[in-house]
Structure formats: structure tokens, C-alpha cells
Design a protein around this motif. Structure first.
Motif: not given
Length: 492
Positions: A393-399, A408-418, A422-428
Motif C-alpha cells: 500500500d505504501n507504494r500504491t500511495m505514490t502512483i 496548496y489552495d485546492r486540495d484534491n489529493d488522497r491524503w485525508s481529503p478536507g 494534511k496537504q501534499c501540495s502544501k508540504e511538497d
């Protein structure tokens, strides 16, 4: 009866017995003599001389040897005339012997019983007391035995604990010795080497800071006036760069394109007319960190950065850092089958590529969802397979294939939506088709030198220009570009 009278009586009996025995012997002898002819003991010689026959005597048989009786006992000496006083025994009982010297006879059964009962009455309390004493000794012995056994068990346990403590002390001593050796070696060797290395890194950082200061100064001088495109745009244009190439535009520079849908206005692009026979539309470029890619949703929607600039040749032949825009990319890929080419360069000059023969970006209503297929190349299939360092699953999370675009102002990732934390764009550090979160991050923060650490990042994550399938985490690439063109099943 006195002892002398007894002696006389015994002598009398013996004499009568001897006389009777001698009388019996003589009667037998007379009978034998009566049977033989009478011979005169003194007149045995014959009257007539010469008429007597000479008798020849036979040899006598040997006498019987041996002995029938044992030797006679020695006659004891006569007793002294002194009278011995009889010894009186306590509770002797019984009767007295006729002879006073013989003492008392044994008691009869009744007397013996009486004596025993009398002694039993005296002995019984002593025996009872001895039983009580023995029982007390037995109980005391049992208590002492249990106490001694408990002491023995405790002693064995203490010995075992002592041995275990000794082993533990030896183990800790060995570990301390090893740590001492390691620390001494580190102080003597590792620390000086690390200090020299850090000094080299510090000098390198100082050099980079000076270069950045020079570049910032140069950019500030250029930005004092509004930015204008000083180079001319070629007359030839088309729906995209492949169409321009087919119309004769064979020089790599900035062109003006308008897709077939007339709803959109024409927009500027950089066309690569040399790589793999040309016709490529450059949609993303990173090369020097001159443009900040940590932008809002609207910036990624319309595009930002420097498409190209003139280096003195009179036309914009050198691409700058920019993102073409999600609306433009979606419009270009929806005209027909499109392929994607991703080119990368590390800080040692090594180059790799990742090519996808199918590439599509949906419109804004679908949050610019990504779809890729049919990978080939040398960089690794990051978009479809995820990070090879991870599993399950850890590898699947990176596909990234099938993901929606996030900023960072429009969160559409799969890491705790809403969840705003926890926003990938804000951290990355940029906008991308994040999952949870990435195996590639072309729009991340630009780090000089390649390697960077957690302490250098804003949120403690690998937020650089990362392509994990090639360089892994914590390595930011020097250059990366993304180009698209219509896919052709065969060569031109």
C-alpha cells in the motif's frame, strides 16, 4: 541340711554303686571258670617227665591304638574353709538354693510379672516423657530442616542472581569498552573528517549564495522595467508544434499556437524542433530556480513563468522556467492521441528520460485528472508504478496515474481529503497530480547541488524536484522538462 552332711551322703551312694558293680563282674567270671577243667596253678608240670607235649605259642596280635576317652579333668583344689557371704540381689525373688554358696534361684512367672509391672510403673512416665521429647525433637528437626532448606534455596537463588549480575556487568563492561573505542575513534578520525567535509560544504554554500546574490541583483535590474518580449514571434503558426513543424517551422523557439477549438485565444509556447525529430510542445521547464512554483490554483490554470528569452540572436530560442497552464495542456491533449516526454539531468550531467505514448489531461470540471499509459525509457515508470523503494500500500500511495491536480489552495489529493493540515501540495512545495503524496515532484522546490536534508526543508519532507525511480528521495534534480506532441504509430 549342712554341706558336710551332703558330702557324706554322696560318698555313701558312690560306695554302694561300686560294690554292686564288682559283685556283678565276679559272678560272670565264676560261670566261665566252671565250664573249664580245673588246673592246679602250682602243679602244672607232668608227673612223668618226657611224656609232656611241647606247646608252640602263636604270635600275639598288635594292641589297639588310639584312645576312647578324653583326658581326665583336673581336679579342682579344695575350697577354702572361709565362708563367702551370699550377695543379696535387689528384688531377687524366687527361692533359695539348699547350698548358700549357689545364691538365689530364678524367680517364677508370677514373681517375674510382679517385678516387671513394678518396674513398668516406674519406667512408664519416663518413657512417656521421652516420647514427648522425641516428638518435640522431631518437630524441631522438621522446622530446622525446612529452615535450612529455605536458606539453601535462597543461597542458590542469590548465587544465581550474583552470577547473572556478573554476566550483566561483563556485558555492560564489554558494551562500554566498545562505545569507548567507537567514541575515541570518532573523536580521533571521524570528527576531523566531518569537520573538513562541513567546511567544504560551507565554502560551497557561500559560493552558491554569492551566485544567487549576483543573479538576484541581475534580476532586480531587469525587473525595474516591465517585462516585455524583445524578440519577434515567427509568422508561421499552427494548432500545436507538430502542425508548425509540418508547415516549415523547423527552428526551436517561441511560437504562437491556437488549438482547433476557436473558443480559446492563441497562446505562446516554446517548440522543440530537434529532439526525436521535433514537433514537441514544451509544457514545463525547470533549470535554475528562477521561478517560484509554489503557486495558487489559478496560476497553474492559466500558466506562469518565462516561456523563452533572447540571448543575443534576435529571437527567443532559449526556454525559461515556466508552466504552460492546465487549461492549455488539457486543450492540446484532447485534440487527439498525445505522447509525453520527460527529460531529466542530475548535477553530474547524467541524463535520462521517461516517455509515455499515451497522455491526457481532463478539463477543470474533472480537476485536470491525469491519464498515462505505455511507458518506455531509462528514468523509471514513476507515474504508473510509484516509488520502487516502497512496497504494498505504501507504494500504491505514490502512483500518480488517475490522480487529480492539487495546489496548496485546492486540495484534491488522497491524503485525508478536507484536512487543511494534511496537504501534499502544501508540504511538497508545488502543484502536481499528488496521491499520498508522490514518487515524482517536478514542480517542487529547487535545491542547488542535488542532495538536501530534512533540516533544509520547510515542512521536513522531500519537497525538492524529485524523481524517486531514478535518484530516490532527498535528491533535487538540476533540470527537468515535460514535452508533448501528437502520437504517431509509425515514423514520419
Amino acid at each position: 541340711m549342712s554341706a558336710s552332711k551332703m558330702k557324706l551322703l554322696l560318698l555313701l551312694v558312690l560306695s554302694v554303686s561300686a560294690v554292686r558293680g564288682a559283685s556283678d563282674y565276679d559272678e560272670d567270671e565264676e560261670i566261665i571258670v566252671a565250664l573249664k577243667p580245673h588246673v592246679d596253678a602250682r602243679g602244672h608240670r607232668p608227673l612223668v617227665q618226657g611224656s609232656e607235649r611241647v606247646m608252640v605259642s602263636q604270635p600275639a596280635p598288635p594292641p589297639i591304638s588310639g584312645s576312647v576317652y578324653r583326658a581326665r579333668p583336673t581336679i579342682p583344689p579344695a575350697r577354702s574353709a572361709l565362708r563367702k557371704e551370699p550377695e543379696v540381689q535387689p528384688d531377687e525373688g524366687g527361692c533359695t538354693h539348699p547350698s548358700e554358696e549357689l545364691g538365689a534361684l530364678c524367680p517364677n512367672g508370677c514373681e517375674l510379672k510382679s517385678a516387671l509391672l513394678k518396674q513398668e510403673r516406674n519406667v512408664r512416665p519416663t518413657v512417656a516423657q521421652l516420647k514427648n521429647d522425641i516428638l518435640g525433637l522431631s518437630q524441631s528437626s522438621s522446622i530446622i530442616y525446612k529452615y535450612v532448606e529455605g536458606l539453601s534455596n535462597e543461597l542458590r537463588e542469590r548465587q544465581r542472581q550474583t552470577q547473572d549480575n556478573g554476566n550483566l556487568v561483563n556485558e555492560y563492561t564489554s558494551d562500554l569498552e566498545q562505545h569507548h573505542i567507537y567514541i575515541k575513534q570518532s573523536i580521533d578520525t571521524t570528527f576531523p573528517s566531518s569537520i573538513r567535509h562541513l567546511r567544504g560544504v560551507l565554502d560551497n554554500l557561500r559560493s552558491k549564495i554569492q551566485k544567487l546574490e549576483t543573479a538576484i541583483t541581475s534580476q532586480n535590474e531587469k525587473c525595474k522595467k516591465p517585462c516585455t518580449v524583445s524578440c519577434s514571434i515567427p509568422v508561421v503558426s499552427g494548432k500545436e508544434c507538430e502542425d508548425i513543424f509540418r508547415k516549415g517551422g523547423v527552428r526551436s523557439e517561441m511560437y504562437l499556437v491556437q488549438p482547433s477549438d476557436s473558443f480559446f485565444r492563441p497562446f505562446k509556447v516554446y517548440c522543440d524542433m530537434t529532439t526525436q525529430q521535433g514537433g514537441w510542445t514544451l509544457i514545463q521547464k525547470r533549470q535554475d530556480g528562477s521561478v517560484d512554483f509554489g503557486r495558487r490554483w489559478d496560476d497553474y490554470k492559466t500558466g506562469f513563468g518565462n516561456i523563452a528569452f533572447d540571448v543575443g540572436k534576435g529571437f527567443c530560442e532559449t526556454p525559461g522556467e515556466y508552466w504552460l497552464g492546465n487549461d492549455q495542456i488539457s486543450q492540446l491533449t484532447k485534440m487527439g492521441p498525445t505522447e509525453l516526454l520527460v527529460e531529466m539531468t542530475d548535477w553530474d550531467g547524467n541524463k535520462v528520460l521517461a516517455q509515455y505514448q499515451q497522455f491526457t489531461v481532463q478539463n477543470e470540471a474533472s480537476n485536470y485528472m491525469l491519464a498515462v499509459a505505455r511507458y518506455q525509457g531509462t528514468a523509471g515508470n514513476s507515474l504508473m508504478e510509484g516509488a520502487p523503494q516502497l512496497f504494498g500500500d505504501n507504494r500504491t500511495m505514490t502512483i500518480h496515474n488517475g490522480m487529480m491536480f492539487s495546489t496548496y489552495d485546492r486540495d484534491n489529493d488522497r491524503w485525508s481529503p478536507g484536512d487543511p493540515v494534511k496537504q501534499c501540495s502544501k508540504e511538497d512545495g508545488g502543484g502536481w497530480w499528488y496521491n499520498r503524496c508522490h514518487s515524482s515532484n517536478p514542480n517542487g522546490r529547487y535545491y542547488w547541488g542535488g542532495q538536501y536534508s530534512r533540516d533544509m526543508t520547510k515542512h521536513g519532507t522531500d519537497d525538492g524536484i524529485v524523481w524517486m525511480n531514478w535518484k530516490g528521495s532527498w535528491y533535487s534534480l538540476k533540470e527537468i522538462s515535460m514535452k508533448i506532441r501528437p502520437y504517431f504509430a509509425s515514423k514520419r
